[in-house]
Design an enzyme around this catalytic site. Structure first.
Site, PDB file in Angstrom:
ATOM      1  CG  HIS A 113     149.020  72.765  94.085  1.00  0.00           C
ATOM      2  ND1 HIS A 113     147.482  73.210  93.826  1.00  0.00           N
ATOM      3  CD2 HIS A 113     149.215  73.636  95.020  1.00  0.00           C
ATOM      4  CE1 HIS A 113     147.261  74.170  94.483  1.00  0.00           C
ATOM      5  NE2 HIS A 113     148.183  74.493  95.222  1.00  0.00           N
ATOM      6  CE  LYS A 115     146.860  71.380  98.146  1.00  0.00           C
ATOM      7  NZ  LYS A 115     146.685  72.139  97.006  1.00  0.00           N
ATOM      8  CG  ASP A 120     142.028  49.473 103.771  1.00  0.00           C
ATOM      9  OD1 ASP A 120     143.326  49.594 103.723  1.00  0.00           O
ATOM     10  OD2 ASP A 120     141.280  49.306 104.631  1.00  0.00           O
ATOM     11  CG  HIS A 286     143.503  77.477  99.825  1.00  0.00           C
ATOM     12  ND1 HIS A 286     143.574  76.047  99.824  1.00  0.00           N
ATOM     13  CD2 HIS A 286     144.785  78.067  99.611  1.00  0.00           C
ATOM     14  CE1 HIS A 286     145.038  75.789  99.288  1.00  0.00           C
ATOM     15  NE2 HIS A 286     145.412  77.043  98.998  1.00  0.00           N
ATOM     16  CE  LYS A 288     143.198  75.282  95.711  1.00  0.00           C
ATOM     17  NZ  LYS A 288     143.621  76.753  95.583  1.00  0.00           N
ATOM     18  CG  ASP A 293     123.465  74.563  82.875  1.00  0.00           C
ATOM     19  OD1 ASP A 293     123.449  75.851  83.323  1.00  0.00           O
ATOM     20  OD2 ASP A 293     123.637  74.158  81.563  1.00  0.00           O
TER      21      ASP A 293
END
Length: 399
Positions: A113, A115, A120, A286, A288, A293
Protein backbone atom coordinates in the site's frame (compact mmCIF):
# COMPACT_ATOMS: atom_id res chain seq x y z
CA UNK A 1 11.07 0.62 17.12
CA UNK A 2 13.59 0.69 14.26
CA UNK A 3 13.66 4.46 13.76
CA UNK A 4 16.35 6.70 12.27
CA UNK A 5 15.85 10.46 12.50
CA UNK A 6 17.77 12.68 10.07
CA UNK A 7 18.40 16.40 10.35
CA UNK A 8 18.76 18.73 7.38
CA UNK A 9 15.83 17.86 5.10
CA UNK A 10 13.69 20.07 2.88
CA UNK A 11 10.06 18.87 2.92
CA UNK A 12 7.32 20.31 0.70
CA UNK A 13 3.65 19.51 1.19
CA UNK A 14 1.82 18.45 -2.00
CA UNK A 15 -1.97 18.65 -1.95
CA UNK A 16 -3.91 16.43 -4.35
CA UNK A 17 -2.90 15.30 -7.80
CA UNK A 18 -2.67 18.87 -9.06
CA UNK A 19 0.47 19.36 -6.92
CA UNK A 20 1.73 15.80 -6.84
CA UNK A 21 1.72 14.54 -10.43
CA UNK A 22 3.57 17.49 -12.05
CA UNK A 23 6.22 17.40 -9.32
CA UNK A 24 6.81 13.64 -9.72
CA UNK A 25 6.82 13.82 -13.51
CA UNK A 26 9.33 16.70 -13.51
CA UNK A 27 11.63 14.75 -11.23
CA UNK A 28 11.46 11.66 -13.48
CA UNK A 29 12.00 13.78 -16.59
CA UNK A 30 15.24 15.05 -15.03
CA UNK A 31 16.47 11.61 -13.92
CA UNK A 32 19.98 10.66 -15.03
CA UNK A 33 20.68 7.36 -13.22
CA UNK A 34 17.78 5.76 -11.36
CA UNK A 35 14.04 5.88 -10.76
CA UNK A 36 12.45 3.71 -8.06
CA UNK A 37 8.66 3.84 -7.81
CA UNK A 38 6.16 1.97 -5.63
CA UNK A 39 2.39 2.31 -5.81
CA UNK A 40 -0.79 0.53 -4.84
CA UNK A 41 -2.76 1.57 -7.94
CA UNK A 42 -1.56 2.32 -11.47
CA UNK A 43 -4.31 2.78 -14.05
CA UNK A 44 -4.38 3.13 -17.82
CA UNK A 45 -5.93 6.61 -17.77
CA UNK A 46 -4.56 10.08 -18.45
CA UNK A 47 -2.48 10.07 -15.26
CA UNK A 48 -1.18 6.54 -15.71
CA UNK A 49 -0.32 7.22 -19.32
CA UNK A 50 1.52 10.39 -18.34
CA UNK A 51 3.58 8.44 -15.84
CA UNK A 52 4.18 5.67 -18.38
CA UNK A 53 5.58 8.13 -20.92
CA UNK A 54 7.86 9.77 -18.34
CA UNK A 55 9.20 6.34 -17.33
CA UNK A 56 9.70 5.26 -20.95
CA UNK A 57 11.57 8.46 -21.76
CA UNK A 58 13.80 7.96 -18.71
CA UNK A 59 14.55 4.35 -19.63
CA UNK A 60 15.35 5.37 -23.20
CA UNK A 61 17.99 7.76 -21.76
CA UNK A 62 19.64 4.80 -20.06
CA UNK A 63 18.12 5.40 -16.62
CA UNK A 64 17.50 2.34 -14.45
CA UNK A 65 13.74 2.25 -13.83
CA UNK A 66 12.16 -0.12 -11.27
CA UNK A 67 8.38 0.04 -10.79
CA UNK A 68 6.47 -2.00 -8.22
CA UNK A 69 2.66 -2.02 -8.31
CA UNK A 70 0.39 -4.05 -6.07
CA UNK A 71 -1.22 -7.11 -7.64
CA UNK A 72 -4.59 -6.38 -6.03
CA UNK A 73 -4.66 -2.64 -6.54
CA UNK A 74 -3.33 -2.88 -10.12
CA UNK A 75 -4.87 -6.02 -11.63
CA UNK A 76 -5.86 -5.03 -15.16
CA UNK A 77 -3.13 -3.22 -17.10
CA UNK A 78 -3.32 -4.11 -20.77
CA UNK A 79 -0.65 -5.58 -23.01
CA UNK A 80 -0.07 -2.33 -24.90
CA UNK A 81 0.43 -0.38 -21.67
CA UNK A 82 2.86 -2.93 -20.23
CA UNK A 83 4.55 -3.66 -23.55
CA UNK A 84 5.71 -0.09 -24.07
CA UNK A 85 7.30 -0.05 -20.63
CA UNK A 86 9.07 -3.37 -21.10
CA UNK A 87 10.28 -2.53 -24.60
CA UNK A 88 11.96 0.61 -23.23
CA UNK A 89 13.70 -1.39 -20.51
CA UNK A 90 11.48 -0.51 -17.55
CA UNK A 91 11.36 -3.34 -15.00
CA UNK A 92 7.73 -3.68 -13.87
CA UNK A 93 7.05 -5.88 -10.84
CA UNK A 94 3.64 -6.86 -9.44
CA UNK A 95 3.43 -7.51 -5.71
CA UNK A 96 1.74 -10.82 -5.00
CA UNK A 97 -0.66 -11.12 -7.96
CA UNK A 98 -3.15 -13.98 -7.52
CA UNK A 99 -5.60 -15.65 -9.92
CA UNK A 100 -9.22 -14.58 -9.72
CA UNK A 101 -11.96 -16.83 -8.34
CA UNK A 102 -15.24 -16.52 -10.24
CA UNK A 103 -14.02 -13.20 -11.55
CA UNK A 104 -13.29 -11.84 -8.08
CA UNK A 105 -9.89 -10.73 -6.79
CA UNK A 106 -8.88 -12.99 -3.91
CA UNK A 107 -5.65 -11.47 -2.60
CA UNK A 108 -7.29 -9.08 -0.12
CA UNK A 109 -4.77 -9.03 2.69
CA UNK A 110 -1.17 -7.90 3.26
CA UNK A 111 -1.03 -5.62 0.25
CA UNK A 112 1.72 -3.26 -0.91
CA UNK A 113 0.00 0.00 0.00
CA UNK A 114 3.11 2.27 0.03
CA UNK A 115 3.51 5.13 -2.42
CA UNK A 116 7.23 5.97 -2.74
CA UNK A 117 9.30 7.52 -5.51
CA UNK A 118 13.07 8.09 -5.44
CA UNK A 119 14.95 9.78 -8.30
CA UNK A 120 18.76 9.61 -8.54
CA UNK A 121 18.98 9.29 -4.76
CA UNK A 122 18.47 13.07 -4.65
CA UNK A 123 14.72 13.65 -4.38
CA UNK A 124 11.94 11.44 -3.02
CA UNK A 125 8.17 11.43 -2.59
CA UNK A 126 6.08 9.80 0.14
CA UNK A 127 2.32 9.97 0.49
CA UNK A 128 -1.07 8.46 -0.17
CA UNK A 129 -1.69 9.42 -3.81
CA UNK A 130 -2.04 6.68 -6.44
CA UNK A 131 -1.43 7.09 -10.17
CA UNK A 132 -4.99 7.47 -11.40
CA UNK A 133 -7.24 10.28 -12.55
CA UNK A 134 -9.53 10.20 -9.51
CA UNK A 135 -6.90 12.22 -7.63
CA UNK A 136 -7.62 15.23 -9.88
CA UNK A 137 -10.46 17.69 -9.29
CA UNK A 138 -11.74 17.40 -12.87
CA UNK A 139 -12.65 13.76 -12.14
CA UNK A 140 -15.82 15.11 -10.55
CA UNK A 141 -17.57 14.81 -7.21
CA UNK A 142 -15.75 11.59 -6.32
CA UNK A 143 -12.26 13.06 -6.84
CA UNK A 144 -10.15 12.29 -3.77
CA UNK A 145 -8.68 14.75 -1.27
CA UNK A 146 -5.14 13.54 -0.56
CA UNK A 147 -1.57 14.47 0.38
CA UNK A 148 2.08 13.68 -0.26
CA UNK A 149 5.46 15.25 0.43
CA UNK A 150 8.52 15.96 -1.68
CA UNK A 151 11.81 15.46 0.18
CA UNK A 152 15.40 16.49 -0.41
CA UNK A 153 18.21 15.78 2.04
CA UNK A 154 19.58 12.89 4.08
CA UNK A 155 16.23 11.06 4.48
CA UNK A 156 16.05 10.47 0.72
CA UNK A 157 18.63 7.73 1.11
CA UNK A 158 16.47 6.01 3.75
CA UNK A 159 13.54 5.99 1.34
CA UNK A 160 15.76 4.66 -1.44
CA UNK A 161 17.04 1.93 0.86
CA UNK A 162 13.45 0.96 1.72
CA UNK A 163 12.63 0.59 -1.99
CA UNK A 164 15.71 -1.51 -2.69
CA UNK A 165 15.02 -3.59 0.42
CA UNK A 166 11.54 -4.37 -0.90
CA UNK A 167 13.04 -5.50 -4.21
CA UNK A 168 15.51 -7.77 -2.42
CA UNK A 169 13.15 -9.17 0.25
CA UNK A 170 10.28 -10.05 -2.07
CA UNK A 171 12.00 -10.25 -5.47
CA UNK A 172 15.23 -11.47 -7.02
CA UNK A 173 17.39 -8.38 -6.52
CA UNK A 174 20.60 -8.40 -4.44
CA UNK A 175 20.42 -7.09 -0.89
CA UNK A 176 20.41 -3.30 -0.52
CA UNK A 177 23.69 -1.63 0.38
CA UNK A 178 24.22 0.28 3.61
CA UNK A 179 22.57 3.69 3.90
CA UNK A 180 24.80 6.69 3.05
CA UNK A 181 22.82 9.87 3.82
CA UNK A 182 23.29 12.83 1.49
CA UNK A 183 24.00 16.46 2.23
CA UNK A 184 21.67 18.68 4.27
CA UNK A 185 19.10 20.53 2.19
CA UNK A 186 16.74 22.18 4.67
CA UNK A 187 15.62 22.63 8.28
CA UNK A 188 13.36 19.59 8.80
CA UNK A 189 14.12 16.64 11.05
CA UNK A 190 12.50 13.58 9.52
CA UNK A 191 12.14 9.84 9.94
CA UNK A 192 10.79 7.27 7.48
CA UNK A 193 8.48 4.87 9.32
CA UNK A 194 7.76 1.54 7.63
CA UNK A 195 5.20 -1.13 8.44
CA UNK A 196 5.86 -4.61 7.06
CA UNK A 197 5.06 -8.20 7.95
CA UNK A 198 8.63 -9.13 8.83
CA UNK A 199 10.45 -6.94 11.35
CA UNK A 200 8.61 -3.61 11.56
CA UNK A 201 5.03 -4.57 12.32
CA UNK A 202 4.06 -1.72 14.66
CA UNK A 203 6.45 1.11 13.79
CA UNK A 204 3.91 3.56 12.36
CA UNK A 205 1.45 2.90 15.19
CA UNK A 206 4.20 3.48 17.76
CA UNK A 207 5.03 6.86 16.22
CA UNK A 208 1.35 7.86 16.47
CA UNK A 209 1.14 6.68 20.07
CA UNK A 210 4.24 8.67 21.01
CA UNK A 211 3.01 11.86 19.30
CA UNK A 212 -0.42 11.56 20.91
CA UNK A 213 1.09 10.85 24.31
CA UNK A 214 3.43 13.86 24.11
CA UNK A 215 0.83 16.32 22.75
CA UNK A 216 0.12 19.18 25.15
CA UNK A 217 -2.05 21.66 23.25
CA UNK A 218 -3.56 20.40 20.01
CA UNK A 219 -3.75 17.21 17.98
CA UNK A 220 -5.37 17.06 14.54
CA UNK A 221 -5.70 13.83 12.56
CA UNK A 222 -7.18 13.60 9.05
CA UNK A 223 -7.58 9.97 8.05
CA UNK A 224 -9.66 8.32 5.37
CA UNK A 225 -10.32 4.92 6.94
CA UNK A 226 -10.47 5.30 10.70
CA UNK A 227 -11.00 2.26 12.89
CA UNK A 228 -7.94 2.00 15.15
CA UNK A 229 -7.32 -0.52 17.87
CA UNK A 230 -7.83 -0.05 21.58
CA UNK A 231 -4.41 1.47 22.29
CA UNK A 232 -4.85 4.34 19.84
CA UNK A 233 -8.42 4.97 20.91
CA UNK A 234 -7.40 5.09 24.56
CA UNK A 235 -4.49 7.42 23.73
CA UNK A 236 -6.84 9.85 21.93
CA UNK A 237 -9.33 9.82 24.80
CA UNK A 238 -6.56 10.26 27.37
CA UNK A 239 -5.17 13.22 25.43
CA UNK A 240 -8.57 14.92 25.38
CA UNK A 241 -8.93 14.14 29.09
CA UNK A 242 -5.73 16.01 29.97
CA UNK A 243 -6.85 19.11 28.09
CA UNK A 244 -5.44 18.58 24.60
CA UNK A 245 -7.75 19.79 21.83
CA UNK A 246 -8.16 16.58 19.83
CA UNK A 247 -9.78 16.92 16.39
CA UNK A 248 -10.48 14.19 13.85
CA UNK A 249 -11.31 14.87 10.20
CA UNK A 250 -12.94 11.76 8.73
CA UNK A 251 -14.92 10.85 5.63
CA UNK A 252 -18.34 12.41 5.20
CA UNK A 253 -18.66 11.56 1.50
CA UNK A 254 -17.22 8.05 1.48
CA UNK A 255 -15.83 6.13 -1.46
CA UNK A 256 -16.32 2.98 0.66
CA UNK A 257 -19.55 3.34 2.72
CA UNK A 258 -18.83 0.26 4.84
CA UNK A 259 -15.62 1.85 6.12
CA UNK A 260 -17.48 4.99 7.18
CA UNK A 261 -20.02 2.83 9.00
CA UNK A 262 -17.20 1.25 11.01
CA UNK A 263 -15.84 4.68 11.90
CA UNK A 264 -19.28 5.88 13.02
CA UNK A 265 -19.43 3.01 15.50
CA UNK A 266 -16.73 4.83 17.48
CA UNK A 267 -18.20 8.33 17.37
CA UNK A 268 -20.17 8.38 20.60
CA UNK A 269 -17.35 6.96 22.70
CA UNK A 270 -14.88 9.55 21.38
CA UNK A 271 -17.28 12.48 21.59
CA UNK A 272 -18.22 11.58 25.16
CA UNK A 273 -14.56 11.97 26.17
CA UNK A 274 -14.12 15.36 24.50
CA UNK A 275 -12.73 14.43 21.05
CA UNK A 276 -14.05 16.69 18.26
CA UNK A 277 -15.09 14.91 15.04
CA UNK A 278 -15.54 16.57 11.65
CA UNK A 279 -16.78 14.86 8.49
CA UNK A 280 -15.27 16.16 5.25
CA UNK A 281 -18.17 16.45 2.82
CA UNK A 282 -16.76 18.14 -0.27
CA UNK A 283 -15.43 14.91 -1.80
CA UNK A 284 -13.99 11.59 -0.58
CA UNK A 285 -11.16 12.06 1.91
CA UNK A 286 -8.22 9.80 1.07
CA UNK A 287 -5.53 11.53 3.16
CA UNK A 288 -3.48 10.01 5.95
CA UNK A 289 -1.96 13.00 7.79
CA UNK A 290 -1.67 14.30 11.34
CA UNK A 291 -0.24 17.27 13.28
CA UNK A 292 0.62 17.58 16.98
CA UNK A 293 1.27 20.95 18.70
CA UNK A 294 2.30 22.51 15.37
CA UNK A 295 5.72 20.88 15.74
CA UNK A 296 5.25 17.23 14.66
CA UNK A 297 3.51 15.98 11.55
CA UNK A 298 3.16 12.85 9.46
CA UNK A 299 2.19 12.29 5.83
CA UNK A 300 2.03 8.87 4.24
CA UNK A 301 0.05 5.87 3.09
CA UNK A 302 -1.10 4.37 6.40
CA UNK A 303 -4.72 4.58 7.41
CA UNK A 304 -5.67 4.06 11.04
CA UNK A 305 -7.52 0.80 10.48
CA UNK A 306 -6.75 -2.92 10.88
CA UNK A 307 -5.51 -3.37 7.30
CA UNK A 308 -2.94 -0.55 7.46
CA UNK A 309 -1.88 -1.02 11.07
CA UNK A 310 -1.59 -4.80 11.04
CA UNK A 311 -1.46 -6.27 7.52
CA UNK A 312 -0.41 -3.95 4.68
CA UNK A 313 3.05 -2.70 3.73
CA UNK A 314 2.92 1.01 4.53
CA UNK A 315 5.23 4.03 4.60
CA UNK A 316 4.86 7.37 6.42
CA UNK A 317 7.27 10.25 6.79
CA UNK A 318 7.47 11.68 10.31
CA UNK A 319 8.41 15.37 10.33
CA UNK A 320 9.59 17.59 13.18
CA UNK A 321 9.58 21.17 11.93
CA UNK A 322 7.47 24.05 13.20
CA UNK A 323 7.03 25.73 9.83
CA UNK A 324 5.91 22.57 8.04
CA UNK A 325 3.65 21.40 10.87
CA UNK A 326 2.09 24.87 11.22
CA UNK A 327 1.37 25.01 7.49
CA UNK A 328 -0.29 21.60 7.49
CA UNK A 329 -2.22 22.50 10.65
CA UNK A 330 -3.51 25.72 9.08
CA UNK A 331 -4.61 23.86 5.95
CA UNK A 332 -6.49 21.24 7.95
CA UNK A 333 -8.13 23.89 10.12
CA UNK A 334 -9.42 25.60 6.96
CA UNK A 335 -10.64 22.23 5.71
CA UNK A 336 -12.53 21.63 8.97
CA UNK A 337 -14.02 25.11 8.96
CA UNK A 338 -14.96 25.41 5.30
CA UNK A 339 -15.69 21.91 4.02
CA UNK A 340 -16.69 19.79 7.01
CA UNK A 341 -19.70 19.29 9.25
CA UNK A 342 -19.04 18.90 12.95
CA UNK A 343 -20.49 15.72 14.43
CA UNK A 344 -22.61 16.12 17.57
CA UNK A 345 -23.42 13.47 20.16
CA UNK A 346 -27.09 13.84 19.24
CA UNK A 347 -26.25 12.87 15.66
CA UNK A 348 -23.88 10.10 16.75
CA UNK A 349 -26.47 8.53 19.06
CA UNK A 350 -29.27 8.26 16.53
CA UNK A 351 -30.36 4.64 16.54
CA UNK A 352 -27.79 3.90 19.26
CA UNK A 353 -30.12 1.49 21.05
CA UNK A 354 -29.99 -1.00 18.18
CA UNK A 355 -26.42 -0.21 17.16
CA UNK A 356 -24.91 -0.74 20.63
CA UNK A 357 -24.64 -4.55 20.26
CA UNK A 358 -23.24 -4.10 16.75
CA UNK A 359 -20.66 -1.64 18.09
CA UNK A 360 -19.55 -4.10 20.76
CA UNK A 361 -19.34 -7.10 18.43
CA UNK A 362 -17.73 -5.20 15.53
CA UNK A 363 -15.09 -3.53 17.66
CA UNK A 364 -13.98 -6.73 19.34
CA UNK A 365 -14.07 -8.69 16.09
CA UNK A 366 -11.96 -6.11 14.31
CA UNK A 367 -9.54 -6.00 17.24
CA UNK A 368 -8.74 -9.64 16.48
CA UNK A 369 -9.27 -9.44 12.72
CA UNK A 370 -5.57 -8.98 11.80
CA UNK A 371 -4.59 -12.12 13.69
CA UNK A 372 -7.33 -14.05 11.92
CA UNK A 373 -6.63 -12.61 8.47
CA UNK A 374 -2.90 -13.08 8.97
CA UNK A 375 -3.44 -16.80 8.68
CA UNK A 376 -5.19 -16.49 5.33
CA UNK A 377 -3.80 -16.75 2.74
CA UNK A 378 -0.91 -18.77 4.15
CA UNK A 379 1.74 -17.99 1.56
CA UNK A 380 4.75 -15.75 1.23
CA UNK A 381 4.24 -12.65 -0.89
CA UNK A 382 6.65 -12.22 -3.78
CA UNK A 383 7.33 -9.83 -6.64
CA UNK A 384 6.53 -11.13 -10.12
CA UNK A 385 8.10 -9.48 -13.19
CA UNK A 386 5.53 -8.47 -15.77
CA UNK A 387 5.93 -9.77 -19.32
CA UNK A 388 4.08 -10.12 -22.62
CA UNK A 389 3.24 -13.56 -23.96
CA UNK A 390 4.89 -13.86 -27.39
CA UNK A 391 2.15 -16.13 -28.78
CA UNK A 392 -1.01 -14.45 -27.46
CA UNK A 393 0.26 -10.90 -27.07
CA UNK A 394 -1.43 -10.69 -23.66
CA UNK A 395 0.22 -9.35 -20.51
CA UNK A 396 1.20 -11.87 -17.86
CA UNK A 397 3.37 -12.24 -14.79
CA UNK A 398 6.23 -14.67 -14.45
CA UNK A 399 5.86 -16.95 -11.41
Amino acid sequence: MNEVWRDGNCVELLINGEDFFPSVFRAIEGAQREVLLETFILRDDKVGRGLRQALIDAANRGVRVEVIADGYGTPDLGASFIGGLLDAGVRLHLFDPQPRLLGMRTNLFRRLHRKHVVVDGAVAFVGGINYCADHLADFGTMAKQDYAVRIEGPSVEDIRHACLELLSQYGDMPAADAVHPGRPAGPCRTCLAIRDNLYRRTEIEQHYLRAIGQARERLLIANAYFFPGYRLLRALRDAAGRGVKVQLILQGLPDMPLVRLCSKLLYDTLLRDGVEIYEYCERPLHGKVAVADRRWATVGSSNLDPLSLSLNLEGNLMIEDQAFASGLDAHLQRLAGDSCRRVTRQYARRGYWWRAPLIFLSFHFLRHFPAIAGQLPAHRQTLHPASIDDETGHSQVQP
